[in-house]
Design a protein around this motif. Structure first.
Motif, PDB file in Angstrom:
ATOM      1  N   ALA A 224      -8.351  -2.506   2.783  1.00 19.32           N
ATOM      2  CA  ALA A 224      -6.949  -2.909   2.925  1.00 19.32           C
ATOM      3  C   ALA A 224      -6.300  -2.214   4.110  1.00 19.32           C
ATOM      4  N   LEU A 225      -6.625  -0.937   4.307  1.00 18.84           N
ATOM      5  CA  LEU A 225      -6.005  -0.176   5.389  1.00 18.84           C
ATOM      6  C   LEU A 225      -6.424  -0.692   6.769  1.00 18.84           C
ATOM      7  N   GLU A 226      -7.572  -1.360   6.847  1.00 17.40           N
ATOM      8  CA  GLU A 226      -8.006  -1.920   8.128  1.00 17.40           C
ATOM      9  C   GLU A 226      -7.049  -2.975   8.643  1.00 17.40           C
ATOM     10  N   LYS A 227      -6.205  -3.530   7.772  1.00 11.67           N
ATOM     11  CA  LYS A 227      -5.269  -4.588   8.163  1.00 11.67           C
ATOM     12  C   LYS A 227      -3.993  -4.038   8.820  1.00 11.67           C
ATOM     13  N   PHE A 228      -3.847  -2.694   8.841  1.00 15.84           N
ATOM     14  CA  PHE A 228      -2.586  -2.103   9.302  1.00 15.84           C
ATOM     15  C   PHE A 228      -2.798  -1.192  10.503  1.00 15.84           C
ATOM     16  N   ASP A 229      -1.762  -1.095  11.313  1.00 16.59           N
ATOM     17  CA  ASP A 229      -1.740  -0.160  12.443  1.00 16.59           C
ATOM     18  C   ASP A 229      -1.936   1.252  11.897  1.00 16.59           C
ATOM     19  N   PRO A 230      -2.973   1.992  12.337  1.00 18.52           N
ATOM     20  CA  PRO A 230      -3.220   3.341  11.801  1.00 18.52           C
ATOM     21  C   PRO A 230      -2.077   4.316  12.035  1.00 18.52           C
ATOM     22  N   ARG A 231      -1.158   3.968  12.935  1.00 16.70           N
ATOM     23  CA  ARG A 231       0.019   4.831  13.139  1.00 16.70           C
ATOM     24  C   ARG A 231       1.033   4.686  12.011  1.00 16.70           C
ATOM     25  N   LEU A 232       0.864   3.631  11.187  1.00 17.78           N
ATOM     26  CA  LEU A 232       1.840   3.358  10.136  1.00 17.78           C
ATOM     27  C   LEU A 232       1.375   3.791   8.743  1.00 17.78           C
ATOM     28  N   VAL A 233       0.097   4.168   8.627  1.00 21.31           N
ATOM     29  CA  VAL A 233      -0.448   4.493   7.305  1.00 21.31           C
ATOM     30  C   VAL A 233      -1.342   5.724   7.402  1.00 21.31           C
ATOM     31  N   VAL A 234      -1.150   6.669   6.469  1.00 22.72           N
ATOM     32  CA  VAL A 234      -1.984   7.872   6.379  1.00 22.72           C
ATOM     33  C   VAL A 234      -2.607   7.917   4.989  1.00 22.72           C
ATOM     34  N   LEU A 235      -3.910   8.164   4.929  1.00 20.93           N
ATOM     35  CA  LEU A 235      -4.623   8.204   3.658  1.00 20.93           C
ATOM     36  C   LEU A 235      -5.121   9.611   3.349  1.00 20.93           C
ATOM     37  N   GLU A 236      -4.917  10.030   2.108  1.00 21.41           N
ATOM     38  CA  GLU A 236      -5.466  11.290   1.610  1.00 21.41           C
ATOM     39  C   GLU A 236      -6.209  10.993   0.311  1.00 21.41           C
ATOM     40  N   VAL A 237      -7.499  11.316   0.269  1.00 17.37           N
ATOM     41  CA  VAL A 237      -8.332  11.079  -0.916  1.00 17.37           C
ATOM     42  C   VAL A 237      -8.570  12.407  -1.618  1.00 17.37           C
ATOM     43  N   LEU A 238      -8.204  12.483  -2.908  1.00 16.30           N
ATOM     44  CA  LEU A 238      -8.318  13.716  -3.672  1.00 16.30           C
ATOM     45  C   LEU A 238      -9.102  13.486  -4.953  1.00 16.30           C
ATOM     46  N   ASP A 239      -9.939  14.437  -5.298  1.00 15.16           N
ATOM     47  CA  ASP A 239     -10.626  14.429  -6.585  1.00 15.16           C
ATOM     48  C   ASP A 239      -9.680  15.041  -7.606  1.00 15.16           C
ATOM     49  N   ILE A 274      -3.113  -4.174  -3.013  1.00 16.80           N
ATOM     50  CA  ILE A 274      -2.900  -2.967  -2.204  1.00 16.80           C
ATOM     51  C   ILE A 274      -2.249  -3.336  -0.878  1.00 16.80           C
ATOM     52  N   GLU A 275      -2.780  -4.367  -0.236  1.00 20.06           N
ATOM     53  CA  GLU A 275      -2.231  -4.795   1.052  1.00 20.06           C
ATOM     54  C   GLU A 275      -0.760  -5.189   0.910  1.00 20.06           C
ATOM     55  N   GLU A 276      -0.441  -5.944  -0.131  1.00 21.32           N
ATOM     56  CA  GLU A 276       0.933  -6.391  -0.332  1.00 21.32           C
ATOM     57  C   GLU A 276       1.870  -5.216  -0.571  1.00 21.32           C
ATOM     58  N   GLU A 277       1.426  -4.239  -1.344  1.00 22.21           N
ATOM     59  CA  GLU A 277       2.287  -3.081  -1.640  1.00 22.21           C
ATOM     60  C   GLU A 277       2.521  -2.240  -0.386  1.00 22.21           C
ATOM     61  N   ILE A 278       1.510  -2.067   0.449  1.00 21.00           N
ATOM     62  CA  ILE A 278       1.691  -1.314   1.699  1.00 21.00           C
ATOM     63  C   ILE A 278       2.636  -2.070   2.626  1.00 21.00           C
ATOM     64  N   ARG A 279       2.443  -3.366   2.718  1.00 19.31           N
ATOM     65  CA  ARG A 279       3.306  -4.188   3.590  1.00 19.31           C
ATOM     66  C   ARG A 279       4.771  -4.089   3.146  1.00 19.31           C
ATOM     67  N   LYS A 280       5.008  -4.186   1.844  1.00 18.79           N
ATOM     68  CA  LYS A 280       6.370  -4.083   1.319  1.00 18.79           C
ATOM     69  C   LYS A 280       6.964  -2.713   1.600  1.00 18.79           C
ATOM     70  N   GLU A 281       6.138  -1.680   1.515  1.00 20.20           N
ATOM     71  CA  GLU A 281       6.648  -0.324   1.747  1.00 20.20           C
ATOM     72  C   GLU A 281       7.010  -0.115   3.212  1.00 20.20           C
ATOM     73  N   ILE A 282       6.194  -0.636   4.121  1.00 19.63           N
ATOM     74  CA  ILE A 282       6.521  -0.533   5.547  1.00 19.63           C
ATOM     75  C   ILE A 282       7.832  -1.260   5.844  1.00 19.63           C
ATOM     76  N   GLU A 283       7.991  -2.450   5.287  1.00 20.28           N
ATOM     77  CA  GLU A 283       9.225  -3.211   5.506  1.00 20.28           C
ATOM     78  C   GLU A 283      10.422  -2.500   4.894  1.00 20.28           C
ATOM     79  N   ARG A 284      10.249  -1.913   3.722  1.00 21.85           N
ATOM     80  CA  ARG A 284      11.357  -1.205   3.067  1.00 21.85           C
ATOM     81  C   ARG A 284      11.860  -0.046   3.932  1.00 21.85           C
ATOM     82  N   ILE A 285      10.937   0.719   4.478  1.00 19.08           N
ATOM     83  CA  ILE A 285      11.332   1.904   5.266  1.00 19.08           C
ATOM     84  C   ILE A 285      11.925   1.483   6.606  1.00 19.08           C
ATOM     85  N   LYS A 286      11.370   0.451   7.229  1.00 21.11           N
ATOM     86  CA  LYS A 286      11.966  -0.027   8.488  1.00 21.11           C
ATOM     87  C   LYS A 286      13.382  -0.501   8.281  1.00 21.11           C
TER      88      LYS A 286
END
Length: 289
Positions: A224-239, A274-286
């Motif tokens: 899903a993250l491949e669909k977005f500009d990497p400057r707009l999304v940061v991923l942290e994976v935690l156990d 996941i893609e839809e939720e990220i897209r909505k969040e980017i639009e919300r913050i903009k």
């Protein structure tokens, strides 16, 4: 080794239950996976070694980690349990406490298998001098509910409410030593989101080796993250088991995704969700700026 003719009805199963050691781990692990010839199997492979390592570590902590049910020499179901103090579930400990993390019986609902597994686990935990046993259950029948536990005397101790209206999770408890004190008014705990209102969108993926399904969820997330500009999304994976304190504070008691502090999904999401939720969040913050 325990033999159980489960209840009296002719449609129920006669099973044998074996305590899991390292030689039986694969029997347990493959109950969580699709068949090896399934096109979906490859998506789970990354979680198999993690699951094996998770079981080995939990076995060393308590001296026992699971019971596996067999029918006609084939593994059909299992129950897992761990020391509560090392688990991401926020449990108030009094004495030596164990947490049942999972019952998996994919094809044998209503055949007495779950009851037999719970009883065997409780008997084993008594041998290990455990004072009390707890487990976390959902109310949605799609997930593990409290039915089998209530029949063994468990009570609702606390209900956890996650943000954004996802279904509540009930923490059940059973005292293994002495008389069970009735709980007439279970406590409640509510997790408030730590909302972030700025870019880039911060995604925290809580997962663990406990369930190979986490490998599939993480794979969907990365695609899903491949669909977005990497400057707009940061991923942290935690156990969640290695970051136990943080997982408890966030309410990430199972594998969960946090998107800018919110937990938008009540269960494992699809890549499209996941893609839809990220897209909505980017639009919300903009829109805020």
């Amino acid at each position: 080794l325990h033999s159980f003719p489960t209840r009296r009805s002719s449609d129920l199963l006669s099973i044998r239950i074996r305590e899991a050691d390292e030689s039986l781990f694969d029997d347990e692990i493959h109950l969580c996976l699709p068949p090896e010839d399934s096109p979906k199997y490859a998506s789970f492979e990354g979680g198999i070694e993690k699951k094996r390592a998770w079981l080995k570590k939990r076995l060393a902590e308590l001296g026992s980690v699971a019971q596996i049910a067999y029918h006609e020499r084939q593994p059909i179901a299992f129950i897992e349990y761990v020391p509560a103090k090392t688990a991401p579930t926020p449990v108030d400990e009094n004495g030596k406490t164990a947490l049942i993390t999972c019952i998996n019986k994919p094809k044998f609902e209503g055949k007495g298998v779950g009851l037999a597994l719970v009883q065997t686990a409780l008997d084993r935990l008594r041998q290990l001098d455990v004072d009390q046993v707890k487990t976390l259950v959902a109310r949605n029948p799609h997930w593990i509910t409290g039915g089998v536990y209530f029949r063994k005397g468990f009570q609702v101790e606390k209900t956890f409410f996650k943000p954004k209206g996802t279904e509540p999770l009930d923490l059940l408890t059973l005292n293994l030593k002495g008389k069970q004190t009735p709980i007439t008014e279970p406590a409640t705990a509510r997790f408030a989101p730590n909302v972030i209102d700025s870019l880039p969108v911060h995604i925290v993926c809580f997962g663990s080796g406990q369930c190979p399904f986490n490998a599939l969820v993480e794979s969907k997330l990365r695609k899903a993250l491949e669909k977005f500009d990497p400057r707009l999304v940061v991923l942290e994976v935690l156990d969640s088991w290695e970051n136990c304190k943080l997982a408890r504070e966030c309410g990430a008691m199972n594998s969960d995704l946090l998107i800018n502090g919110r937990m938008p999904f009540p269960g494992p999401p699809s890549q499209e969700q996941i893609e839809e939720e990220i897209r909505k969040e980017i639009e919300r913050i903009k829109a805020l700026h």
